[in-house]
Design a protein around this motif. Structure first.
Motif, PDB file in Angstrom:
ATOM      1  N   PHE A  29      37.641 -21.069  80.307  1.00  0.00           N
ATOM      2  CA  PHE A  29      37.007 -20.869  81.612  1.00  0.00           C
ATOM      3  C   PHE A  29      35.571 -20.400  81.458  1.00  0.00           C
ATOM      4  N   THR A  30      35.360 -19.422  80.580  1.00  0.00           N
ATOM      5  CA  THR A  30      33.998 -18.918  80.381  1.00  0.00           C
ATOM      6  C   THR A  30      33.119 -19.957  79.699  1.00  0.00           C
ATOM      7  N   GLY A  31      33.703 -20.753  78.786  1.00  0.00           N
ATOM      8  CA  GLY A  31      32.946 -21.829  78.165  1.00  0.00           C
ATOM      9  C   GLY A  31      32.500 -22.856  79.185  1.00  0.00           C
ATOM     10  N   LEU A  32      33.370 -23.148  80.141  1.00  0.00           N
ATOM     11  CA  LEU A  32      33.016 -24.073  81.227  1.00  0.00           C
ATOM     12  C   LEU A  32      31.883 -23.500  82.061  1.00  0.00           C
ATOM     13  N   ALA A  33      31.948 -22.199  82.351  1.00  0.00           N
ATOM     14  CA  ALA A  33      30.894 -21.554  83.150  1.00  0.00           C
ATOM     15  C   ALA A  33      29.558 -21.542  82.428  1.00  0.00           C
ATOM     16  N   THR A  99      18.700  -9.887  76.711  1.00  0.00           N
ATOM     17  CA  THR A  99      18.984 -10.443  78.035  1.00  0.00           C
ATOM     18  C   THR A  99      17.922 -10.127  79.075  1.00  0.00           C
ATOM     19  N   GLY A 100      16.874  -9.382  78.722  1.00  0.00           N
ATOM     20  CA  GLY A 100      15.876  -8.987  79.704  1.00  0.00           C
ATOM     21  C   GLY A 100      14.524  -9.609  79.451  1.00  0.00           C
ATOM     22  N   GLY A 101      13.659  -9.528  80.467  1.00  0.00           N
ATOM     23  CA  GLY A 101      12.314 -10.039  80.293  1.00  0.00           C
ATOM     24  C   GLY A 101      11.537 -10.051  81.596  1.00  0.00           C
ATOM     25  N   SER A 121      23.265 -12.260  85.828  1.00  0.00           N
ATOM     26  CA  SER A 121      24.312 -11.260  85.692  1.00  0.00           C
ATOM     27  C   SER A 121      25.678 -11.911  85.487  1.00  0.00           C
ATOM     28  N   VAL A 122      25.958 -12.938  86.286  1.00  0.00           N
ATOM     29  CA  VAL A 122      27.248 -13.630  86.176  1.00  0.00           C
ATOM     30  C   VAL A 122      27.388 -14.290  84.806  1.00  0.00           C
ATOM     31  N   LEU A 123      26.351 -14.999  84.382  1.00  0.00           N
ATOM     32  CA  LEU A 123      26.414 -15.689  83.096  1.00  0.00           C
ATOM     33  C   LEU A 123      26.474 -14.710  81.925  1.00  0.00           C
ATOM     34  N   HIS A 124      25.842 -13.552  82.089  1.00  0.00           N
ATOM     35  CA  HIS A 124      25.924 -12.522  81.043  1.00  0.00           C
ATOM     36  C   HIS A 124      27.363 -12.021  80.910  1.00  0.00           C
ATOM     37  N   VAL A 125      28.036 -11.821  82.030  1.00  0.00           N
ATOM     38  CA  VAL A 125      29.442 -11.402  81.996  1.00  0.00           C
ATOM     39  C   VAL A 125      30.302 -12.491  81.354  1.00  0.00           C
ATOM     40  N   MET A 126      30.027 -13.754  81.715  1.00  0.00           N
ATOM     41  CA  MET A 126      30.787 -14.864  81.132  1.00  0.00           C
ATOM     42  C   MET A 126      30.624 -14.900  79.604  1.00  0.00           C
ATOM     43  N   GLY A 134      34.948  -9.306  76.874  1.00  0.00           N
ATOM     44  CA  GLY A 134      34.415  -8.264  77.731  1.00  0.00           C
ATOM     45  C   GLY A 134      34.260  -6.920  77.054  1.00  0.00           C
ATOM     46  N   ALA A 135      34.585  -6.822  75.764  1.00  0.00           N
ATOM     47  CA  ALA A 135      34.478  -5.541  75.055  1.00  0.00           C
ATOM     48  C   ALA A 135      33.012  -5.147  74.898  1.00  0.00           C
ATOM     49  N   GLN A 136      32.763  -3.848  74.881  1.00  0.00           N
ATOM     50  CA  GLN A 136      31.409  -3.318  74.758  1.00  0.00           C
ATOM     51  C   GLN A 136      31.322  -2.360  73.570  1.00  0.00           C
TER      52      GLN A 136
END
Length: 396
Positions: A29-33, A99-101, A121-126, A134-136
């Protein structure tokens, strides 16, 4: 004999699918996103990148001034790279981490944040879920281990699935239910048809996605790419940066040239370029300490092949002399192969068609997970109708 092998492979195939199916579903699912991440962000952020043309003859500010404006406007941010484009109405992009700029107006020095923050934000979560579930922080190695193992199991499922799909007799009557969707089916027959047809048509894609994922997940497999090419594997994972570039020791008291002088040299290396990116040191003081390191530019040209390739140009920070220029074809075989595998995993190696095929593979994997769970459920928890039908057949 074939029936015995079929049985020996069927149960490991079923159990492995049950154990890793949920994780495979998340990764699919995340690969598709993420399949069209760059196109989505470029489209959503197109207007944000634009600047108004100034009065005729207004010069662009030097690159050093633009970076100084970024540091003044965002003192908490640390510029890590700067990218410029040939279009006069396009802002200079300064990255401030993974991820910033920000964008900078090359004529006025105005600084503003990247756009499309919702999409980013959505793609970063994906991406976090695709790579680490989702581990940090300190938990990421564990998340990576789980996704890597699940990817390996998916490769096993793809290979064993081919054997389980293989018809006993190669007749159209036996083959047709396994290679094309049939209308009007319900329950187990529908799930079996969907599972087999999806697996048959997408098997090459799934093997490429999972095999290249193994190279990304496991350093030992990545090292094998270099070993097979007769090269020494890099110390860190991923494609190596190439052999070190020797920077001549400057005379005592010499100071690095302004970045603008280095950019002038980089712009002259290719007749037409799409963008030029310079990797930056952590800060001015740190840059002075690392002055003997070459300034490394990545220059992308339109229509270049492979599509993901960039020419690396190494410039002496004291003289602006080009010390080395590495086109993709100049890289060692193992390095090139490793880069190909990285971008085959996302489909970007073949451009938009490749990304579409990779997305289709992810969508198909979701179908395989769903139908596989349904078939397993019906096997272990058959309905009363199925039990009655089974009883009637055994009685007959």
């Amino acid at each position: 004999m074939r029936l015995r092998v079929h049985t020996l492979l069927f149960w490991p195939h079923l159990v492995a699918g049950l154990l890793a199916g949920l994780i495979i579903g998340v990764m699919s699912f995340t690969g598709l996103a993420l399949a069209f991440e760059h196109q989505i962000l470029n489209a959503a952020d197109r207007e944000t990148q634009q600047v108004a043309l100034p009065a005729l003859g207004t010069p662009r500010l030097p690159m050093d001034e633009l970076i100084a404006r970024v540091r003044a406007a965002r003192p908490e941010a640390q510029p890590s790279s700067v990218t410029e484009y040939p279009e006069p109405t396009r802002a200079v992009m300064v990255s401030t981490g993974r991820t910033g700029g920000v964008y900078v107006n090359p004529y006025t020095g105005e600084v503003w944040d990247w756009g499309a923050q919702g999409w980013r934000s959505v793609l970063h979560v994906m991406e976090d879920w695709h790579r680490w579930l989702g581990a940090q922080g300190d938990n990421r190695p564990l998340g990576k281990a789980v996704t890597g193992a699940s990817n390996a199991i998916f490769l096993f499922l793809a290979v064993t699935g081919l054997y389980l799909w293989w018809p006993r007799k190669w007749t159209w009557r036996m083959l047709r239910p396994s290679i094309w969707f049939r209308r009007g089916l319900k329950g187990k027959a529908r799930d079996w048809n969907w599972h087999n047809v999806t697996g048959f048509w997408l098997l090459p894609v799934l093997i490429v996605l999972t095999a290249t994922g193994m190279v990304i997940s496991y350093k030992g497999i990545s090292d094998l790419v270099f070993t097979l090419a007769g090269e020494t594997p890099p110390t860190a994972g991923g494609p190596p940066p190439g052999p070190p570039v020797h920077v001549p020791v400057p005379p005592p008291g010499s100071a690095p040239l302004p970045l603008e002088a280095l950019f002038v040299q980089a712009r002259q290396q290719l007749p037409v370029w799409e963008n030029i990116t310079l990797r930056l040191s952590g800060g001015k003081a740190e840059a002075r300490k690392e002055g003997l390191a070459a300034s490394t530019f990545a220059i992308r040209e339109p229509g270049g092949w492979p599509l993901f390739a960039a020419t690396q140009v190494f410039v002496d920070p004291y003289t602006a002399q080009v010390l080395r220029k590495d086109a993709f074809a100049d890289l060692p075989t193992g390095n090139r192969a490793r880069r190909w595998l990285r971008f085959l995993h996302t489909g970007e190696a073949l451009g938009l068609p490749g990304q579409f095929i990779a997305a289709l593979g992810c969508l198909g994997a979701l179908f395989l997970v769903w139908t596989g769970f349904c078939l397993s459920w019906r096997r272990f928890f058959p309905s009363k109708r199925a039990l009655a039908s089974s009883s009637d057949h055994s009685g007959a």
